[in-house]
Design a protein around this motif. Structure first.
Motif, PDB file in Angstrom:
ATOM      1  N   ALA A  63      -3.413  -1.713  -7.558  1.00  0.00           N
ATOM      2  CA  ALA A  63      -3.785  -1.316  -8.917  1.00  0.00           C
ATOM      3  C   ALA A  63      -5.245  -0.906  -9.005  1.00  0.00           C
ATOM      4  CB  ALA A  63      -3.512  -2.466  -9.887  1.00  0.00           C
ATOM      5  N   MET A  64      -6.058  -1.397  -8.070  1.00  0.00           N
ATOM      6  CA  MET A  64      -7.488  -1.070  -8.039  1.00  0.00           C
ATOM      7  C   MET A  64      -7.761   0.231  -7.288  1.00  0.00           C
ATOM      8  SD  MET A  64      -8.920  -4.931  -7.340  1.00  0.00           S
ATOM      9  CE  MET A  64     -10.675  -4.599  -7.575  1.00  0.00           C
ATOM     10  N   GLY A  65      -6.708   0.881  -6.819  1.00  0.00           N
ATOM     11  CA  GLY A  65      -6.864   2.181  -6.181  1.00  0.00           C
ATOM     12  C   GLY A  65      -6.819   2.166  -4.670  1.00  0.00           C
ATOM     13  N   MET A  66      -6.582   0.998  -4.056  1.00  0.00           N
ATOM     14  CA  MET A  66      -6.508   0.929  -2.596  1.00  0.00           C
ATOM     15  C   MET A  66      -5.071   1.154  -2.120  1.00  0.00           C
ATOM     16  SD  MET A  66      -9.192  -2.115  -1.602  1.00  0.00           S
ATOM     17  CE  MET A  66      -9.359  -1.514   0.108  1.00  0.00           C
ATOM     18  N   VAL A  67      -4.943   1.761  -0.972  1.00  0.00           N
ATOM     19  CA  VAL A  67      -3.620   1.998  -0.387  1.00  0.00           C
ATOM     20  C   VAL A  67      -3.236   0.780   0.451  1.00  0.00           C
ATOM     21  CG1 VAL A  67      -2.275   3.439   1.188  1.00  0.00           C
ATOM     22  CG2 VAL A  67      -3.958   4.486  -0.346  1.00  0.00           C
ATOM     23  N   VAL A  68      -2.058   0.233   0.176  1.00  0.00           N
ATOM     24  CA  VAL A  68      -1.530  -0.893   0.949  1.00  0.00           C
ATOM     25  C   VAL A  68      -0.118  -0.540   1.389  1.00  0.00           C
ATOM     26  CG1 VAL A  68      -1.140  -3.376   1.038  1.00  0.00           C
ATOM     27  CG2 VAL A  68      -2.809  -2.468  -0.590  1.00  0.00           C
ATOM     28  N   GLU A  69       0.127  -0.634   2.679  1.00  0.00           N
ATOM     29  CA  GLU A  69       1.457  -0.361   3.231  1.00  0.00           C
ATOM     30  C   GLU A  69       2.019  -1.655   3.803  1.00  0.00           C
ATOM     31  OE1 GLU A  69      -0.087   4.001   4.907  1.00  0.00           O
ATOM     32  OE2 GLU A  69       0.137   2.263   6.240  1.00  0.00           O
ATOM     33  N   MET A  70       3.334  -1.780   3.814  1.00  0.00           N
ATOM     34  CA  MET A  70       3.967  -2.921   4.471  1.00  0.00           C
ATOM     35  C   MET A  70       4.586  -2.419   5.771  1.00  0.00           C
ATOM     36  SD  MET A  70       4.220  -6.202   4.082  1.00  0.00           S
ATOM     37  CE  MET A  70       4.016  -6.559   2.341  1.00  0.00           C
ATOM     38  N   GLU A  95     -16.508  -0.267  -9.580  1.00  0.00           N
ATOM     39  CA  GLU A  95     -16.811   0.393 -10.851  1.00  0.00           C
ATOM     40  C   GLU A  95     -15.580   0.961 -11.552  1.00  0.00           C
ATOM     41  OE1 GLU A  95     -19.757   3.344 -10.008  1.00  0.00           O
ATOM     42  OE2 GLU A  95     -21.285   1.869  -9.420  1.00  0.00           O
ATOM     43  N   ARG A  96     -14.532   1.216 -10.809  1.00  0.00           N
ATOM     44  CA  ARG A  96     -13.329   1.813 -11.401  1.00  0.00           C
ATOM     45  C   ARG A  96     -12.688   0.855 -12.404  1.00  0.00           C
ATOM     46  NH1 ARG A  96      -7.599   1.970  -9.871  1.00  0.00           N
ATOM     47  NH2 ARG A  96      -6.739   4.064 -10.173  1.00  0.00           N
ATOM     48  N   GLU A  97     -12.362   1.367 -13.577  1.00  0.00           N
ATOM     49  CA  GLU A  97     -11.682   0.543 -14.572  1.00  0.00           C
ATOM     50  C   GLU A  97     -10.215   0.434 -14.178  1.00  0.00           C
ATOM     51  OE1 GLU A  97     -11.102   0.201 -19.407  1.00  0.00           O
ATOM     52  OE2 GLU A  97     -12.364   1.785 -18.564  1.00  0.00           O
ATOM     53  N   THR A  98      -9.753  -0.787 -14.036  1.00  0.00           N
ATOM     54  CA  THR A  98      -8.374  -1.010 -13.595  1.00  0.00           C
ATOM     55  C   THR A  98      -7.490  -1.258 -14.806  1.00  0.00           C
ATOM     56  OG1 THR A  98      -9.184  -1.977 -11.530  1.00  0.00           O
ATOM     57  CG2 THR A  98      -6.893  -2.420 -12.114  1.00  0.00           C
ATOM     58  N   HIS A  99      -6.556  -0.353 -15.034  1.00  0.00           N
ATOM     59  CA  HIS A  99      -5.631  -0.478 -16.163  1.00  0.00           C
ATOM     60  C   HIS A  99      -4.374  -1.200 -15.681  1.00  0.00           C
ATOM     61  CE1 HIS A  99      -8.171   2.114 -18.610  1.00  0.00           C
ATOM     62  NE2 HIS A  99      -8.258   2.935 -17.569  1.00  0.00           N
ATOM     63  N   GLU A 103      -0.769   0.239 -14.406  1.00  0.00           N
ATOM     64  CA  GLU A 103      -0.574   0.258 -12.949  1.00  0.00           C
ATOM     65  C   GLU A 103       0.522  -0.707 -12.496  1.00  0.00           C
ATOM     66  OE1 GLU A 103      -1.910   2.275 -10.846  1.00  0.00           O
ATOM     67  OE2 GLU A 103      -3.546   3.171 -11.993  1.00  0.00           O
ATOM     68  N   LEU A 104       0.633  -1.852 -13.160  1.00  0.00           N
ATOM     69  CA  LEU A 104       1.588  -2.880 -12.724  1.00  0.00           C
ATOM     70  C   LEU A 104       2.713  -3.087 -13.741  1.00  0.00           C
ATOM     71  CD1 LEU A 104      -0.896  -5.463 -11.162  1.00  0.00           C
ATOM     72  CD2 LEU A 104       0.310  -3.557 -10.069  1.00  0.00           C
ATOM     73  N   ASP A 105       2.989  -2.047 -14.498  1.00  0.00           N
ATOM     74  CA  ASP A 105       4.042  -2.126 -15.514  1.00  0.00           C
ATOM     75  C   ASP A 105       5.385  -2.537 -14.913  1.00  0.00           C
ATOM     76  OD1 ASP A 105       5.118  -1.571 -18.234  1.00  0.00           O
ATOM     77  OD2 ASP A 105       6.166   0.051 -17.204  1.00  0.00           O
ATOM     78  N   MET A 138      -8.610  -7.101   1.541  1.00  0.00           N
ATOM     79  CA  MET A 138      -9.266  -5.824   1.213  1.00  0.00           C
ATOM     80  C   MET A 138     -10.339  -5.445   2.226  1.00  0.00           C
ATOM     81  SD  MET A 138      -9.409  -6.475  -2.909  1.00  0.00           S
ATOM     82  CE  MET A 138     -10.396  -5.078  -3.403  1.00  0.00           C
ATOM     83  N   VAL A 139     -10.966  -6.435   2.864  1.00  0.00           N
ATOM     84  CA  VAL A 139     -11.997  -6.101   3.857  1.00  0.00           C
ATOM     85  C   VAL A 139     -11.463  -6.159   5.285  1.00  0.00           C
ATOM     86  CG1 VAL A 139     -13.861  -6.833   2.328  1.00  0.00           C
ATOM     87  CG2 VAL A 139     -12.977  -8.440   4.025  1.00  0.00           C
ATOM     88  N   GLU A 140     -10.463  -6.991   5.538  1.00  0.00           N
ATOM     89  CA  GLU A 140      -9.899  -7.084   6.891  1.00  0.00           C
ATOM     90  C   GLU A 140      -8.922  -5.940   7.175  1.00  0.00           C
ATOM     91  OE1 GLU A 140     -10.809  -9.120   9.188  1.00  0.00           O
ATOM     92  OE2 GLU A 140     -11.901 -10.678   8.080  1.00  0.00           O
TER      93      GLU A 140
END
Length: 339
Positions: A63-70, A95-99, A103-105, A138-140
């Motif tokens: 939702a914060m704009g990062m790509v996550v794959e399984m 800085e990005r506003e997370t809606h 995003e998680l509707d 997010m960092v690893e």
């Protein structure tokens, strides 16, 4: 009683319902997520006391704009993890506003659908990952044994780390509140990597943000015209932090199998906190006699006084477990607590 990852891959019906869909596809399809949530409730009818929505902690970074794959047989993968605070991506994420509502509707739709299907049989739990655990992913860029990047951040860039942790904590509050609005009756915060922090680091990089969630969520619910719901925190592996966890403001503290039940009760003292846990998930690979022994130890340690206890495993069900062994686990808890 209920168990973590109770709606999962150890169940043959899970694989049938999932089909060829990717894991996150299942999370994003409210009908599929609802079906998977209900499977253990239906299989273990009368033995299990709560459903937990089928979702994932990493929907927040998404939702914060990062790509996550399984990735099959490997787990979650971030193609572009956060590198350093000088990185453009760090600034964008911060800085990005997370809606969250938009995003998680799909999570909230799945909760409402599931709550309706449950029709009062058992309550429905909503959840999120804790800020520290989300930060680690997010960092690893995925699972890790060394946590080298996470440790680099907290010891090299502590202030920048704390800024992101606070943003994550605020998003967690929003996400949990919207889950309650959608129909969740309890919420849980999973700090799966809490055990990677020593006592002082836990006090700096996990505890304040867990306390922030415990304080701000009831306020957020009130602002939405909603009643406060029971809140659970699960700082996995942070055995040294049990005393602190009992004073964070959560109603329930979950613990893993590294904690002795009787000692945990002693540490809690007279604080009005309910414990959840804590059998080693690996006991389900063993014999029924071994499962009974593990349950006996939990009951002897936790089932004291009038504070209540939520029987659970000390972490999620692992792959390859025989569903009948889990049924025996439930049956033995029923038998031994009714004596």
């Amino acid at each position: 009683m209920w168990v973590m990852r109770q709606a999962g891959r150890y169940l043959p019906e899970y694989h049938e319902a999932k089909g060829s869909r990717d894991f996150f596809e299942c999370c994003r399809d409210p009908e599929v997520a609802s079906t998977l949530t209900l499977q253990p409730i239906e299989r273990y009818a009368g033995l299990i006391d709560a459903a937990i929505i089928f979702s994932d902690i990493l929907v927040i970074p998404q939702a914060m704009g990062m790509v996550v794959e399984m990735v099959d047989k490997k787990g979650p993968h971030f193609p572009q993890p956060l590198d350093t605070p000088a990185d453009d991506q760090y600034r964008q994420v911060l800085e990005r506003e997370t809606h969250v509502a938009d995003e998680l509707d799909y999570v909230y739709k799945a909760i409402t659908l599931t709550r309706n299907k449950l029709a009062g049989r058992v309550p429905l739990i909503g959840f999120c990952g804790a800020p520290w655990t989300l930060f680690c992913y997010m960092v690893e860029g995925g699972g890790t044994k060394l946590f080298a990047r996470s440790k680099t951040w907290i010891y090299k860039y502590p202030e920048e780390t704390k800024k992101l942790l606070l943003k994550l904590a605020d998003i967690c509050v929003e996400h949990l509140a919207l889950q309650v609005k959608a129909g969740a009756q309890l919420v849980m915060v999973f700090d799966s990597w809490a055990g990677e922090l020593g006592p002082s680091a836990f006090r700096d990089f996990s505890e304040p943000y867990l306390a922030h969630i415990a304080e701000k969520l009831p306020q957020k619910l009130q602002s939405l015209g909603l009643d406060r719901v029971p809140m659970t925190v699960f700082p996995k592996g942070a055995w040294h932090a049990l005393d602190a966890a009992c004073s964070l403001g959560f109603d329930v503290v979950g613990m893993d199998w590294l904690q002795d039940p009787a000692e945990a009760v002693r540490i809690r003292g007279d604080r009005p906190v309910v414990f959840q846990g804590n059998a080693d998930p690996g006991v389900l690979y063993g014999t029924k006699e071994g499962i009974t022994k593990a349950v006996e130890e939990m009951v002897k340690g936790f089932w004291v006084g009038n504070k209540g206890w939520i029987a659970n495993l000390g972490h999620g069900i692992t792959p390859g477990v025989d569903p009948e062994n889990l049924k025996h686990f439930f049956q033995e808890i029923h038998r031994l607590t009714k004596q």
